[in-house]
Design a protein around this motif. Structure first.
Motif, PDB file in Angstrom:
ATOM      1  N   PRO A   1      37.956  63.716  73.268  1.00  0.00           N
ATOM      2  CA  PRO A   1      36.728  63.458  72.507  1.00  0.00           C
ATOM      3  C   PRO A   1      36.850  63.851  71.052  1.00  0.00           C
ATOM      4  CG  PRO A   1      36.494  65.429  73.856  1.00  0.00           C
ATOM      5  CD  PRO A   1      37.816  64.837  74.213  1.00  0.00           C
ATOM      6  N   GLY A   2      36.418  62.961  70.169  1.00  0.00           N
ATOM      7  CA  GLY A   2      36.425  63.250  68.746  1.00  0.00           C
ATOM      8  C   GLY A   2      35.142  63.937  68.313  1.00  0.00           C
ATOM      9  N   PRO A   3      35.050  64.362  67.061  1.00  0.00           N
ATOM     10  CA  PRO A   3      33.830  65.017  66.554  1.00  0.00           C
ATOM     11  C   PRO A   3      32.615  64.108  66.726  1.00  0.00           C
ATOM     12  CG  PRO A   3      35.645  65.207  64.980  1.00  0.00           C
ATOM     13  CD  PRO A   3      36.091  64.245  66.023  1.00  0.00           C
ATOM     14  N   GLY A   4      31.501  64.703  67.161  1.00  0.00           N
ATOM     15  CA  GLY A   4      30.271  63.938  67.322  1.00  0.00           C
ATOM     16  C   GLY A   4      30.045  63.378  68.707  1.00  0.00           C
ATOM     17  N   THR A   5      31.048  63.460  69.591  1.00  0.00           N
ATOM     18  CA  THR A   5      30.876  62.967  70.958  1.00  0.00           C
ATOM     19  C   THR A   5      30.373  64.100  71.854  1.00  0.00           C
ATOM     20  OG1 THR A   5      33.209  63.460  71.430  1.00  0.00           O
ATOM     21  CG2 THR A   5      32.666  61.214  70.752  1.00  0.00           C
ATOM     22  N   THR A   6      29.844  63.733  73.007  1.00  0.00           N
ATOM     23  CA  THR A   6      29.302  64.704  73.957  1.00  0.00           C
ATOM     24  C   THR A   6      30.081  64.656  75.262  1.00  0.00           C
ATOM     25  OG1 THR A   6      27.718  63.158  74.953  1.00  0.00           O
ATOM     26  CG2 THR A   6      27.014  64.349  72.963  1.00  0.00           C
ATOM     27  N   TRP A   7      29.797  65.631  76.111  1.00  0.00           N
ATOM     28  CA  TRP A   7      30.445  65.653  77.426  1.00  0.00           C
ATOM     29  C   TRP A   7      30.049  64.422  78.242  1.00  0.00           C
ATOM     30  CZ3 TRP A   7      34.399  67.002  79.947  1.00  0.00           C
ATOM     31  CH2 TRP A   7      34.409  67.019  81.338  1.00  0.00           C
ATOM     32  N   LYS A   8      28.806  63.954  78.096  1.00  0.00           N
ATOM     33  CA  LYS A   8      28.374  62.745  78.809  1.00  0.00           C
ATOM     34  C   LYS A   8      29.219  61.549  78.398  1.00  0.00           C
ATOM     35  CE  LYS A   8      23.547  64.036  79.654  1.00  0.00           C
ATOM     36  NZ  LYS A   8      22.133  63.684  79.399  1.00  0.00           N
ATOM     37  N   ASP A   9      29.611  61.498  77.131  1.00  0.00           N
ATOM     38  CA  ASP A   9      30.471  60.407  76.661  1.00  0.00           C
ATOM     39  C   ASP A   9      31.833  60.460  77.346  1.00  0.00           C
ATOM     40  OD1 ASP A   9      28.500  59.521  74.878  1.00  0.00           O
ATOM     41  OD2 ASP A   9      29.181  60.912  73.319  1.00  0.00           O
ATOM     42  N   VAL A  10      32.360  61.664  77.524  1.00  0.00           N
ATOM     43  CA  VAL A  10      33.656  61.816  78.190  1.00  0.00           C
ATOM     44  C   VAL A  10      33.556  61.367  79.643  1.00  0.00           C
ATOM     45  CG1 VAL A  10      35.469  63.445  78.842  1.00  0.00           C
ATOM     46  CG2 VAL A  10      34.281  63.728  76.670  1.00  0.00           C
ATOM     47  N   VAL A  11      32.481  61.759  80.323  1.00  0.00           N
ATOM     48  CA  VAL A  11      32.279  61.373  81.719  1.00  0.00           C
ATOM     49  C   VAL A  11      32.161  59.852  81.842  1.00  0.00           C
ATOM     50  CG1 VAL A  11      30.648  61.484  83.655  1.00  0.00           C
ATOM     51  CG2 VAL A  11      31.239  63.560  82.391  1.00  0.00           C
ATOM     52  N   ALA A  12      31.391  59.239  80.936  1.00  0.00           N
ATOM     53  CA  ALA A  12      31.236  57.785  80.965  1.00  0.00           C
ATOM     54  C   ALA A  12      32.570  57.089  80.722  1.00  0.00           C
ATOM     55  CB  ALA A  12      30.212  57.350  79.911  1.00  0.00           C
ATOM     56  N   ALA A  13      33.385  57.636  79.821  1.00  0.00           N
ATOM     57  CA  ALA A  13      34.699  57.052  79.549  1.00  0.00           C
ATOM     58  C   ALA A  13      35.605  57.143  80.771  1.00  0.00           C
ATOM     59  CB  ALA A  13      35.346  57.764  78.353  1.00  0.00           C
ATOM     60  N   ALA A  14      35.550  58.271  81.465  1.00  0.00           N
ATOM     61  CA  ALA A  14      36.361  58.428  82.670  1.00  0.00           C
ATOM     62  C   ALA A  14      35.967  57.397  83.722  1.00  0.00           C
ATOM     63  CB  ALA A  14      36.204  59.841  83.225  1.00  0.00           C
ATOM     64  N   ARG A  15      34.673  57.190  83.881  1.00  0.00           N
ATOM     65  CA  ARG A  15      34.215  56.189  84.852  1.00  0.00           C
ATOM     66  C   ARG A  15      34.652  54.786  84.439  1.00  0.00           C
ATOM     67  NH1 ARG A  15      28.843  59.305  85.536  1.00  0.00           N
ATOM     68  NH2 ARG A  15      29.209  60.427  87.475  1.00  0.00           N
ATOM     69  N   ASP A  16      34.667  54.542  83.136  1.00  0.00           N
ATOM     70  CA  ASP A  16      35.106  53.236  82.627  1.00  0.00           C
ATOM     71  C   ASP A  16      36.576  52.992  82.983  1.00  0.00           C
ATOM     72  OD1 ASP A  16      35.311  50.840  81.319  1.00  0.00           O
ATOM     73  OD2 ASP A  16      34.459  51.539  79.439  1.00  0.00           O
ATOM     74  N   VAL A  17      37.428  53.978  82.732  1.00  0.00           N
ATOM     75  CA  VAL A  17      38.851  53.846  83.090  1.00  0.00           C
ATOM     76  C   VAL A  17      38.988  53.654  84.595  1.00  0.00           C
ATOM     77  CG1 VAL A  17      41.091  55.004  83.118  1.00  0.00           C
ATOM     78  CG2 VAL A  17      39.595  55.244  81.129  1.00  0.00           C
ATOM     79  N   HIS A  18      38.244  54.441  85.351  1.00  0.00           N
ATOM     80  CA  HIS A  18      38.289  54.380  86.818  1.00  0.00           C
ATOM     81  C   HIS A  18      37.930  52.980  87.317  1.00  0.00           C
ATOM     82  CE1 HIS A  18      38.057  55.683  90.914  1.00  0.00           C
ATOM     83  NE2 HIS A  18      36.726  55.592  90.985  1.00  0.00           N
ATOM     84  N   GLU A  19      36.865  52.403  86.773  1.00  0.00           N
ATOM     85  CA  GLU A  19      36.432  51.069  87.204  1.00  0.00           C
ATOM     86  C   GLU A  19      37.477  50.009  86.866  1.00  0.00           C
ATOM     87  OE1 GLU A  19      32.580  50.357  85.456  1.00  0.00           O
ATOM     88  OE2 GLU A  19      32.037  52.431  85.905  1.00  0.00           O
ATOM     89  N   ARG A  20      38.054  50.120  85.665  1.00  0.00           N
ATOM     90  CA  ARG A  20      39.058  49.127  85.263  1.00  0.00           C
ATOM     91  C   ARG A  20      40.292  49.194  86.175  1.00  0.00           C
ATOM     92  NH1 ARG A  20      38.342  47.231  79.697  1.00  0.00           N
ATOM     93  NH2 ARG A  20      36.376  48.062  78.893  1.00  0.00           N
ATOM     94  N   LEU A  21      40.716  50.407  86.520  1.00  0.00           N
ATOM     95  CA  LEU A  21      41.873  50.540  87.409  1.00  0.00           C
ATOM     96  C   LEU A  21      41.513  50.101  88.823  1.00  0.00           C
ATOM     97  CD1 LEU A  21      43.306  53.951  86.150  1.00  0.00           C
ATOM     98  CD2 LEU A  21      44.198  51.660  85.692  1.00  0.00           C
ATOM     99  N   ASP A  22      40.302  50.423  89.270  1.00  0.00           N
ATOM    100  CA  ASP A  22      39.856  49.970  90.592  1.00  0.00           C
ATOM    101  C   ASP A  22      39.823  48.454  90.667  1.00  0.00           C
ATOM    102  OD1 ASP A  22      39.654  52.448  91.659  1.00  0.00           O
ATOM    103  OD2 ASP A  22      37.462  52.525  91.733  1.00  0.00           O
ATOM    104  N   ALA A  23      39.384  47.812  89.572  1.00  0.00           N
ATOM    105  CA  ALA A  23      39.328  46.352  89.555  1.00  0.00           C
ATOM    106  C   ALA A  23      40.716  45.731  89.710  1.00  0.00           C
ATOM    107  CB  ALA A  23      38.676  45.870  88.262  1.00  0.00           C
TER     108      ALA A  23
END
Length: 881
Positions: free
Chosen positions: A723-745
């Motif tokens: 995470p870069g400056p200005g991002t939140t933990w929720k952003d990190v969690v959402a990004a992880a789910r995004d990677v997860h969905e793309r790999l699952d697909a």
């Protein structure tokens, strides 16, 4: 009406038999799942809220396997009357096809459902004919062009969950819960066969048994089986014994307050006759006084806290007696069933009381009779009978006494992540003060300490980063060390506000401790506040080791805080053999052992008490003991792989340097050295090799995504979300789910772990793949995410471009690049650990540094299976980039 406008606009009620319905005025908690063979077969999940059924189309149906997330597309609200609909929607109409009432019952949200729907995480319990237990709906981030909200339906890992190899509930119970019919029979208008009715009856009978069990006296509905309940169920309890009449109880006036009986700390649990044992709770000790309907709740010092816990006072008032004096502990249980002082504080700060539980363990007075002279076994039997008559919904719980050998019980308690046990003489009277009738043994050390100063957080100038602690000895405040872990951000800010008002110029200690003379000199405060601290024993210099803050103790004064020393067990044994309850002379402190050297796992450690993490009090010996305990979990991900090391000879706060090759300062006799490019790279094959790195001051172990024997091919890829400056933990969690969905697909099974720093790592096991192809794939995925959502993601390492964005770091996927190993510590504050977790745990994760050397072992003890089970057997091929 507005809630059903979309629903009605899509249907022609003169053609379809679906109900027109209306928004209901009477609110309930109905739940239904309808199997729907429309253009595509799916299952419609509906939850009653605000007079309508909130609805989601679950594409593959619900799964009882926590690791199997099911896509749930949010659709229009339906009327409550729709719950009864079973039949066929004509072709050409909206949703044309067959509809079955697959399951129905009630649902209960864990928190405010409106807030849950708004923030995108709805946690709830289902009590249907087929589905039970806790579930989660987690909203996914919308992709460009998406109009509907997509969610994931996830089963919690509780008693109702199943393993991947277990039967599929969709196949096991493929019939209507309303009529017992199959989809074909519904489509053809047939009745259910006798065999189908028999199957349905079995499911309903099992459900009825479960519902009846929930109504049993003393039963409490929980999301997971409480750890304390597991311990009690494994052993005989005092309640199983023959009841004893209350003979010898003399008439006496009800006391206003009785000073409580206190337990003496011991290093071993009693292992002899006449001892019973109870779970050690982590909360507030309270004495409940009931007199003709009036209730007082008093702390161990006699303070009146009735107004703080009105729900408990009301429950005491409902007991079927005229007067009583009850001893117990107020607690809050976590989802794992373990009582937690920090959760109790959170509950009290929130103003809620629905999670409060009052565990009662002794009865001092009952209806005009003084029970204190009676044996404990008689007092507890009378208390058990009293609590059994309380309503099922009461927050009062009877603390069972377990008739088992103390050492065995303590071992089981520690395995379940409990704090420890309390052992009591079953033939002893109730004596105020600290004696040897009650003995406490702990899985970890824990006691109250005085806050003498604090260091502000480096991330937030208005929050506490570490506390300076002490205890009283002969009227003087003695330095005990620091703790820099265990704080939530909210707690650290609240502590800052309280401590700021207590600032003083000089240290409250006689002199400034040597450890506090440096760059980060603490801000001294008046020693008035008391902190509950969990730690792993004392160093030879009387400093707490691996300390973790649990919360403030408002029920104890700073002047009463002294160091709790463990007496020799022979003293306790001698005391238990006599019926005379004389006060024992204070036990002298034993001389500390020679700490110049130590041996852990067969590896000699020099200066074992050298502190590696000052804020957590973690020493070299502590680190070695940690790796010894977790080696079986860590070995599959480290052994046989090239590793790089971060060495910090002076500890995490000192100078550190990265090392890829064997060099001076590291004993190589236990290491596997492999020639490469004219040098020798390092690998470990066993625990001895890892412990030899601890001796060399290695605080981080990083591994390549390959094996020593096949270094030209990758077998694990890592996507590091930074995470870069200005991002939140929720952003990190959402990004992880995004990677997860793309790999699952892409049908690529992937795994998750915390980095121990700020981000998350998604790990992809693959069949041996040339590094150029592996890196191309990782780069393509990162660039695709950055292209799809450039405001959230960046795929380049340029720091100027990372503000308010998350860097999808694919650069770790090259021949000599590394990533921190699973279960490796980090040279960061708090001794954080890079920890494998399941995808179902992501929603409840508070941060990438949540798990540390201080709490990771308790987590592993509670796990029913390895979060990364089977990762080493997966050999999946990468698609073209």
């Amino acid at each position: 009406m507005a809630g059903l406008k979309t629903y009605r606009g899509k249907r022609r009620f003169g053609v379809t038999a679906e109900p027109k319905g209306k928004v209901a005025r009477k609110r309930g908690h109905a739940y239904v799942i309808q199997k729907h063979a429309a253009t595509r077969l799916h299952y419609d999940l509906r939850l009653e809220l605000d007079g309508v059924m909130k609805s989601w189309a679950v594409t593959r149906g619900p799964s009882l396997v926590p690791s199997e997330k099911r896509l749930a597309v949010e659709v229009e609200d339906h009327p409550i009357d729709y719950n009864k609909f079973e039949g066929t929607i004509p072709k050409g109409e909206y949703g044309g096809g067959t509809v079955m009432v697959w399951d129905r019952g009630t649902w209960q949200p864990h928190d405010d459902p409106h807030k849950g729907l708004k923030k995108g995480h709805l946690a709830f319990d289902l009590e249907g004919a087929k589905l039970h237990g806790a579930w989660h709906l987690v909203r996914l981030r919308k992709r460009p062009g998406e109009k509907r909200n997509n969610w994931l339906l996830i089963k919690s890992d509780d008693e109702e969950a199943r393993a991947p190899r277990d039967k599929d509930i969709l196949k096991e119970a493929d019939f209507s819960i309303k009529t017992g019919r199959s989809m074909d029979e519904i489509a053809q208008g047939k009745r259910a066969t006798a065999n189908e009715k028999s199957t349905m009856k079995k499911v309903l009978t099992a459900t009825q048994r479960k519902m009846a069990a929930l109504k049993n006296p003393g039963a409490k509905k929980t999301r997971t089986k409480a750890a304390s309940a597991q311990l009690v169920q494994k052993h005989d309890t005092l309640s199983d014994r023959k009841a004893s009449p209350l003979k010898g109880a003399k008439r006496a006036a009800l006391p206003g307050f009785v000073a409580p009986c206190l337990a003496t700390l011991a290093d071993k649990a009693p292992d002899s006759a006449h001892w019973i044992h109870e779970i050690k709770f982590d909360g507030y000790r309270l004495q409940a006084r009931l007199s003709r309907g009036k209730v007082k709740l008093m702390t161990r010092k006699g303070l009146d806290w009735t107004r703080k816990f009105t729900a408990i006072a009301d429950a005491i008032a409902e007991l079927d007696v005229d007067s009583a004096l009850i001893d117990g502990e107020l607690v809050v249980e976590g989802d794992d069933g373990v009582t937690s002082f920090s959760l109790l504080q959170e509950e009290l700060k929130s103003g809620r009381q629905n999670q409060l539980v009052y565990y009662v363990f002794d009865l001092l007075h009952l209806d005009g009779r003084d029970l204190r002279p009676l044996p404990l076994s008689d007092r507890k039997e009378a208390l058990a009978q009293l609590i059994k008559r309380a309503p099922n919904s009461s927050p009062l719980r009877f603390s069972e006494s377990i008739a088992e050998r103390g050492p065995i019980l303590l071992k089981h308690a520690c395995q379940l992540g409990l704090e420890g046990i309390i052992s009591k003489r079953d033939d002893a009277a109730y004596h105020s003060g600290r004696g040897h009738d009650w003995i406490k043994t702990k899985c970890t050390s824990r006691q109250e300490l005085v806050i003498a100063g604090f260091v502000p957080s480096t991330a937030d100038a208005y929050a506490v980063g570490a506390l300076v602690l002490g205890f009283h000895d002969k009227g003087k405040l003695v330095y005990a060390g620091r703790t820099g872990t265990g704080f939530t951000h909210l707690a650290s800010r609240e502590l800052y506000k309280k401590l700021k008002t207590l600032k003083r110029e000089r240290t409250p200690f006689a002199t400034v401790p040597a450890e506090e003379r440096g760059v980060r000199t603490p801000i001294w405060v008046e020693p008035k506040l008391v902190a509950e601290v969990d730690f792993h024993g004392w160093t030879h210099g009387d400093r707490i080791r691996q300390a973790s803050y649990q919360g403030l103790r408002e029920d104890k004064t700073a002047a009463d805080v002294v160091r709790e020393d463990k007496p020799a067990n022979k003293t306790i044994a001698a005391k238990s053999r006599t019926t005379a309850r004389k006060r024992s002379a204070p036990v002298k402190k034993r001389a500390s052992k020679d700490s110049k050297n130590a041996t852990v796992g067969g590896i000699a450690l020099s200066h074992p008490d050298r502190v590696y993490w000052e804020d957590a009090g973690v020493t070299k010996r502590d680190l070695a003991e940690y790796y010894k305990d977790v080696w079986t979990w860590m070995a599959p991900h480290v052994a046989g792989r090239p590793i790089s090391l971060l060495r910090c000879p002076e500890g995490a706060s000192g100078q550190c340097f990265f090392q890829k090759h064997a060099a001076a300062g590291i004993a190589t006799e236990h290491l596997h050295l492999v020639p490469e490019k004219g040098d020798k790279i390092i690998s470990v094959d066993n625990l001895g090799g890892l412990l030899s790195l601890v001796q060399a001051g290695v605080l981080e172990v990083h591994t390549r995504g390959t094996t020593v024997d096949d270094r030209e091919n990758a077998d694990r890829l890592v996507f590091d979300l930074d995470p870069g400056p200005g991002t939140t933990w929720k952003d990190v969690v959402a990004a992880a789910r995004d990677v997860h969905e793309r790999l699952d697909a892409l049908k690529l099974k992937n795994f998750l772990k915390t980095s121990g720093g700020k981000g998350l790592h998604i790990v992809l096991p693959v069949a041996p793949t040339p590094w150029n192809k592996a890196k191309e794939f990782a780069q393509a995925l990162a660039q695709a995410m950055a292209a799809d959502d450039p405001d959230l993601y960046v795929a380049t390492a340029t720091k100027s471009k990372r503000k308010n964005r998350i860097f999808i770091d694919y650069l770790r996927n090259s021949r000599e690049a590394t990533a921190v190993a699973p279960y490796s510590t980090r040279a960061r504050p708090g001794a954080a650990v890079s920890t494998p977790i399941t995808w179902s745990e992501l929603g409840s994760l508070k941060g990438a540094d949540q798990y540390t050397l201080l709490n990771i072992r308790a987590r592993l003890a509670r796990l029913r299976q390895d979060p990364w089970a089977g990762i080493g057997r997966i050999r999946q091929k990468l698609p073209n980039a």
